[in-house]
Design a protein around this motif. Structure first.
Motif, PDB file in Angstrom:
ATOM      1  N   ASP A 324       0.807  -1.217   0.000  1.00 49.70           N
ATOM      2  CA  ASP A 324       0.000   0.000   0.000  1.00 49.70           C
ATOM      3  C   ASP A 324       0.842   1.270   0.000  1.00 49.70           C
ATOM      4  O   ASP A 324       0.310   2.371   0.122  1.00 49.70           O
ATOM      5  CB  ASP A 324      -0.951   0.013   1.206  1.00 49.70           C
ATOM      6  CG  ASP A 324      -0.218   0.114   2.533  1.00 49.70           C
ATOM      7  OD1 ASP A 324       1.018  -0.079   2.573  1.00 49.70           O
ATOM      8  OD2 ASP A 324      -0.880   0.389   3.563  1.00 49.70           O
ATOM      9  N   TYR A 417      -3.774  -3.957   6.982  1.00 50.55           N
ATOM     10  CA  TYR A 417      -4.695  -3.903   5.845  1.00 50.55           C
ATOM     11  C   TYR A 417      -5.267  -5.276   5.485  1.00 50.55           C
ATOM     12  O   TYR A 417      -6.259  -5.361   4.760  1.00 50.55           O
ATOM     13  CB  TYR A 417      -4.067  -3.226   4.631  1.00 50.55           C
ATOM     14  CG  TYR A 417      -2.741  -3.760   4.112  1.00 50.55           C
ATOM     15  CD1 TYR A 417      -2.554  -5.087   3.731  1.00 50.55           C
ATOM     16  CD2 TYR A 417      -1.656  -2.895   3.957  1.00 50.55           C
ATOM     17  CE1 TYR A 417      -1.355  -5.544   3.228  1.00 50.55           C
ATOM     18  CE2 TYR A 417      -0.438  -3.338   3.460  1.00 50.55           C
ATOM     19  CZ  TYR A 417      -0.287  -4.663   3.090  1.00 50.55           C
ATOM     20  OH  TYR A 417       0.913  -5.116   2.586  1.00 50.55           O
ATOM     21  N   SER A 420      -8.979  -5.989   7.470  1.00 59.46           N
ATOM     22  CA  SER A 420     -10.129  -5.126   7.287  1.00 59.46           C
ATOM     23  C   SER A 420     -11.397  -5.970   7.181  1.00 59.46           C
ATOM     24  O   SER A 420     -11.357  -7.154   6.805  1.00 59.46           O
ATOM     25  CB  SER A 420      -9.959  -4.283   6.025  1.00 59.46           C
ATOM     26  OG  SER A 420     -11.149  -3.620   5.697  1.00 59.46           O
ATOM     27  N   GLN A 424      -9.768  -8.385   0.439  1.00 58.01           N
ATOM     28  CA  GLN A 424      -8.806  -7.884  -0.536  1.00 58.01           C
ATOM     29  C   GLN A 424      -9.441  -7.843  -1.924  1.00 58.01           C
ATOM     30  O   GLN A 424     -10.182  -8.762  -2.304  1.00 58.01           O
ATOM     31  CB  GLN A 424      -7.586  -8.794  -0.608  1.00 58.01           C
ATOM     32  CG  GLN A 424      -6.577  -8.650   0.512  1.00 58.01           C
ATOM     33  CD  GLN A 424      -5.378  -9.553   0.295  1.00 58.01           C
ATOM     34  OE1 GLN A 424      -5.408 -10.711   0.702  1.00 58.01           O
ATOM     35  NE2 GLN A 424      -4.341  -9.036  -0.332  1.00 58.01           N
ATOM     36  N   ILE A 511      -6.615  -1.079   0.742  1.00 56.09           N
ATOM     37  CA  ILE A 511      -6.432  -2.525   0.876  1.00 56.09           C
ATOM     38  C   ILE A 511      -5.854  -3.068  -0.431  1.00 56.09           C
ATOM     39  O   ILE A 511      -6.496  -2.995  -1.476  1.00 56.09           O
ATOM     40  CB  ILE A 511      -7.770  -3.221   1.178  1.00 56.09           C
ATOM     41  CG1 ILE A 511      -8.423  -2.616   2.415  1.00 56.09           C
ATOM     42  CG2 ILE A 511      -7.549  -4.724   1.359  1.00 56.09           C
ATOM     43  CD1 ILE A 511      -9.853  -3.057   2.628  1.00 56.09           C
TER      44      ILE A 511
END
Length: 522
Positions: A324, A417, A420, A424, A511
């Motif tokens: 990211d 990430y 979450s 993804q 993400i």
């Protein structure tokens, strides 16, 4: 029966609450997982392109229990899906070597150390590896030679796809000195009979100048830092273009090992370098890990260092660019120096650095590991978006007991990430081969619903001794965003992204997807 059902329901409820708490914690601070064993104590690591494997390389010593054709070997192919190893053939000592990719994806490993235990001297050797999926590929050993012996050299990919090979010493040492210093650079591949190019900068920066910190800037010049001195260098004219201010506070090279990273790039062609950690002086009892990071824009009209402080000091850090565009800083120790078992008090806690945040709020403390990763550790971003962490062999000879043993355990760190509530995103289709400035489409599935989709190219680099050679992330320009298609532009030129294999990620509202390999060429 009612009591049993009540107990069962309580256990299920407790398990559900505990799992939710763990996931919540991981969403804030990430998660560590033990995944396997490396076979060799990994001191050098690079991803095998177009496969989901990594190449591990060790030094010739008594630590390996891996054999190939009845003989010990010091390199393996590590499968990132199954965590299985496949022995590879090594013939020379790869200790303290360097490496990178060639534009076609061939892995180059070069230099090394003295002969021993039936293996030849590796100081000037060049080894090649062409990745494959059928388990037939192996090292092409000692195919070419360097022009000079090099122990602790650095490699950086240039804009034309050749490799800039700089520095080192003619034999191993605790600290470099004038009698063994190799103050020159060379290019690979080069014309037959090419000579090494003298480099006075590596005389001026003695003694703390092994594994110089080198980055290709977006104007085609090189940022080079050794000890506390930094320059911008033009390889073509062989001239120093800019003498940058000295990096403040501490030396940043072996044995006072700090590390550097070229911060993520984009089409604005702005280059920034971050240098973190190191040691404040040569002393086996008083050296402490430097707490500062120093950030500079070498191509600006008046370059100067911006000083930030990490949550704690760190010697031998590994700054790893995540999918990211943030930077995970991990591994290393608080006290001592690199090499010869002098490091102690390991730093188990990574920190996440956000280069886009305001100064003073760029660092976030992550979840600690329980395995000390001292001298000879590696960390590298995987196609999955996780970080592969292994190695640690800080002793003169292999040790399998004590506080800092020779390590074969492999871990992954999953950044926040990956925890979450939104899955993804997925790349469903993308070109495998791209030209500079080419527009192309990525077919994808995203789940956040925000339509904040970006894409990047990542070269995780060749990692050893806190040096991430040729590591580079480039954000791609977005042309058009549709529900399941992203139209983007490949980098415009090779100074922004040298011709090489890259991991392509899309990022959905922060993400990242799992990556696919693409090859960029002119």
């Amino acid at each position: 029966m009612k009591i049993c059902l009540y107990i069962y329901a309580s256990v299920v409820t407790f398990f559900w609450i505990t799992t939710r708490l763990v996931n919540c914690q991981a969403a804030l601070r990430g998660q560590w997982d033990f995944v396997g064993y490396s076979g060799v104590s990994c001191m050098h690591c690079i991803l095998s392109t177009n496969t989901n494997k990594a190449i591990f390389i060790e030094r010739v010593e008594l630590s390996t229990d891996v054999e190939k054709d009845g003989k010990p070997t010091y390199s393996v192919e590590y499968d990132l899906d199954t965590n299985e190893i496949r022995p590879l053939t090594t013939l020379s000592n790869t200790f303290c070597s360097a490496g990178s990719y060639l534009p076609n994806g061939t892995i180059v490993n070069l230099a090394g150390a003295e002969a021993g235990k039936g293996f030849s001297e590796g100081f000037n050797r060049i080894r090649l590896f062409n990745p494959c999926d059928d388990k037939t590929c192996d090292w092409q050993n000692d195919v070419y030679n360097l022009t000079e012996n090099r122990w602790y050299p650095t490699v950086e990919m240039l804009a034309d796809g050749t490799l800039f090979i700089i520095g080192g010493s003619s034999k191993g040492a605790g600290v470099n000195n004038a009698t063994i210093n190799v103050p020159s650079f060379e290019i690979y591949p080069s014309a037959p009979g090419a000579k090494p190019i003298p480099f006075q900068f590596l005389v001026d920066t003695l003694p703390n100048n092994l594994y110089p910190l080198v980055h290709l800037l977006t104007n085609g010049n090189l940022f080079i830092l050794a000890n506390q001195k930094a320059i911008v260098y033009d390889v073509t004219s062989q001239q120093i273009k800019i003498n940058l201010p000295d990096v403040p506070r501490a030396a940043r090279n072996y044995p006072l090992t700090g590390a550097s990273v070229l911060l993520p790039l984009d089409s604005s062609n702005k280059s920034e370098v971050l240098v973190c950690g190191g040691g404040n002086k040569i002393s086996s009892t008083q050296t402490v890990g430097e707490i500062s990071c120093a950030r500079i824009s070498p191509m600006s009209s008046n370059p100067s260092w911006e000083i930030e402080e990490m949550p704690f000091g760190r010697l031998m850090p590994d700054p790893t660019i995540l999918a990211d565009g943030t930077v995970l800083i991990l591994n290393g120790c608080y006290e001592g120096t690199a090499g010869f078992g002098k490091g102690k008090n390991p730093v188990l806690t990574p920190v996440l650095y956000n280069p886009k945040a305001q100064a003073g709020s760029r660092f976030t403390i992550m979840q600690p590991s329980y395995i000390p990763r001292m001298y000879h550790s590696v960390a590298m971003t995987m196609p999955s978006g996780q970080v592969l962490v292994t190695g640690s062999n800080p002793n003169r000879t292999p040790m399998f007991t004590g506080p800092y043993p020779t390590e074969f355990r492999v871990e992954t760190f999953s950044p926040p990430y990956l925890f979450s509530s939104v899955p993804q995103p997925k790349i469903q289709q993308a070109p495998k081969n791209l030209k500079y400035g080419q527009s192309f489409e990525i077919e994808y599935v995203a789940y956040s619903g925000t339509r904040k989709i970006t894409a990047n190219f990542l070269n995780p680099g060749f990692v050893t001794h806190s040096i991430h050679m040729s590591q580079r992330l480039v954000w791609l320009d977005i042309i058009k965003l549709e529900d399941n298609k992203l139209s983007v532009m490949a980098p415009a030129g090779s100074t922004l992204a040298p011709p090489a294999p890259y991991l392509l990620h899309i990022v959905d509202n922060g993400i990242p997807s799992k990556a696919v390999w693409v090859s960029l060429s002119s």
